[in-house]
Write a protein that holds these residues in place. Structure first.
Motif, mmCIF file in Angstrom:
data_model
loop_
_atom_site.group_PDB
_atom_site.id
_atom_site.type_symbol
_atom_site.label_atom_id
_atom_site.label_comp_id
_atom_site.label_asym_id
_atom_site.label_seq_id
_atom_site.Cartn_x
_atom_site.Cartn_y
_atom_site.Cartn_z
ATOM 1 N N TYR A 44 34.500 36.343 2.857
ATOM 2 C CA TYR A 44 34.981 37.058 1.685
ATOM 3 C C TYR A 44 35.602 38.409 2.025
ATOM 4 O O TYR A 44 36.377 38.945 1.233
ATOM 5 C CB TYR A 44 33.861 37.178 0.645
ATOM 6 N N GLN A 45 35.325 38.939 3.199
ATOM 7 C CA GLN A 45 36.086 40.110 3.641
ATOM 8 C C GLN A 45 37.548 39.736 3.818
ATOM 9 O O GLN A 45 38.442 40.517 3.488
ATOM 10 C CB GLN A 45 35.493 40.657 4.952
ATOM 11 N N PHE B 20 39.093 39.119 0.222
ATOM 12 C CA PHE B 20 39.379 40.333 -0.541
ATOM 13 C C PHE B 20 40.329 41.289 0.171
ATOM 14 O O PHE B 20 40.618 42.369 -0.350
ATOM 15 C CB PHE B 20 38.078 41.061 -0.868
ATOM 16 N N LEU C 239 43.852 38.200 -0.629
ATOM 17 C CA LEU C 239 43.570 38.116 -2.065
ATOM 18 C C LEU C 239 44.664 37.363 -2.817
ATOM 19 O O LEU C 239 44.390 36.585 -3.729
ATOM 20 C CB LEU C 239 43.383 39.517 -2.650
ATOM 21 N N LEU D 257 36.931 32.113 -5.579
ATOM 22 C CA LEU D 257 36.648 33.265 -6.431
ATOM 23 C C LEU D 257 35.553 32.952 -7.442
ATOM 24 O O LEU D 257 34.681 33.789 -7.699
ATOM 25 C CB LEU D 257 37.934 33.707 -7.142
ATOM 26 N N ARG E 267 41.700 38.397 -9.338
ATOM 27 C CA ARG E 267 42.513 39.051 -8.301
ATOM 28 C C ARG E 267 42.949 40.443 -8.743
ATOM 29 O O ARG E 267 42.916 41.400 -7.952
ATOM 30 C CB ARG E 267 43.756 38.196 -7.987
ATOM 31 N N VAL F 298 39.909 42.881 -8.573
ATOM 32 C CA VAL F 298 39.520 43.221 -7.200
ATOM 33 C C VAL F 298 40.574 44.109 -6.546
ATOM 34 O O VAL F 298 40.245 45.100 -5.870
ATOM 35 C CB VAL F 298 39.291 41.943 -6.375
ATOM 36 N N GLU F 299 41.830 43.786 -6.739
ATOM 37 C CA GLU F 299 42.911 44.589 -6.151
ATOM 38 C C GLU F 299 42.871 46.015 -6.688
ATOM 39 O O GLU F 299 43.007 46.983 -5.926
ATOM 40 C CB GLU F 299 44.258 43.940 -6.444
ATOM 41 N N VAL G 141 31.539 43.136 -4.660
ATOM 42 C CA VAL G 141 32.833 43.219 -3.967
ATOM 43 C C VAL G 141 32.840 44.416 -3.020
ATOM 44 O O VAL G 141 33.258 44.312 -1.860
ATOM 45 C CB VAL G 141 33.990 43.327 -4.976
ATOM 46 N N ALA H 26 33.437 44.405 0.995
ATOM 47 C CA ALA H 26 34.604 45.103 1.543
ATOM 48 C C ALA H 26 34.196 46.261 2.447
ATOM 49 O O ALA H 26 34.880 46.561 3.429
ATOM 50 C CB ALA H 26 35.487 45.605 0.409
#
Length: 272
Positions: free
Chosen positions: A99-100, A103, A108, A116, A151, A154-155, A193, A197
């Protein structure tokens, strides 16, 4: 320069002159007949500078606020906990690594919708709790629309620039003040998240307050009274991240990773 005003001393209005223009609408006047001077109008109001984010953060509880006896008790529990060598969960490291990539800025945009959705419902490394609200929203929207909103959220959280401070972007997503949010993708998932990250930066305790939130742990283990989000004039994003920083500072060194540190906090909370 004559001014149509009466002198309060000699009552003359023929020889009143302007002496000086002061701030705002305030002026200094003088009667040349008797020499009396007075002020007329209102001075400009002084603007009080708004506090910076750092000024506000200085009012948040700090490690130095902990009673020495409670600090010693917590340190004793830490020593006891670190004497154990529990087997690490073999699923966490590959899950975190996957997931690193998901994301990341490149990953992503290409993230599989199912990945997701699975992220929101997985408790590997950190348990976000009941995700029924998210799942219902996802199912109503459909995988493509749901993935699009996740997305965006998260972005914006990880790489948004308006506002600059991540605490305030987190607040916007939780409080639904931004169009980037996804229903049900709130505090626990957004914090998760951040944990993935920035694995060295955030504890895998996904709620600020609750049965075993950061606020309750700080109170039980160190006797610190962190702000109540329902009554305090603090944004939720700042409470979440600043309490994370506070707990990290109090924990110190010795833990293998943030999951290990979180395990100690949950264990020590009940012991304390």
């Amino acid at each position: 320069m004559a001014i149509d005003l009466n002198c309060s001393t000699c009552h003359s209005d023929e020889r009143v002159v302007l002496v000086e223009r002061l701030s705002g609408t305030q002026r200094k006047l003088k009667c040349e007949q008797c020499g009396y001077e007075w002020l007329r109008g209102e001075p400009e109001r002084q603007k009080v500078p708004l506090p910076t984010l750092e000024d506000i953060k200085k009012r948040f509880p700090k490690p130095g606020d902990v009673d020495p006896q409670k600090l010693a008790r917590a340190n004793k529990l830490k020593v006891e906990f670190l004497e154990r060598e529990p087997e690490p969960d073999p699923n966490v490291a590959p899950y975190w690594a996957k997931y690193q990539q998901v994301f990341s800025a490149d990953g992503l945009t290409r993230a599989n919708p199912q990945d997701l959705k699975d992220f929101a419902n997985s408790n590997i490394g950190a348990n976000p709790g009941n995700m029924s609200v998210f799942n219902e929203a996802w199912n109503e929207m459909g995988p493509e629309a749901g993935a699009h909103q996740v997305r965006k959220a998260v972005e914006y959280l990880l790489r948004g620039t308006s506002p600059v401070d991540i605490e305030d972007r987190l607040t916007g997503l939780i409080s639904d003040t931004k169009s980037f949010g996804m229903k049900g993708f709130k505090e626990s998932l957004l914090t998760k998240v951040l944990c993935i990250a920035y694995p060295d930066r955030y504890l895998t305790i996904l709620k600020y307050t609750g049965v075993a939130g950061k606020r309750e742990i700080a109170s039980s283990l160190w006797g610190l009274d962190l702000p109540d989000p329902e009554t305090a004039n603090w944004t939720i994003g700042r409470l979440i991240l600043w309490s994370n920083d506070l707990l990290l500072a109090l924990l110190g060194e010795g833990f293998r990773h943030q999951q290990h540190a979180a395990e100690f906090l949950w264990w020590a909370k009940d012991k304390a």
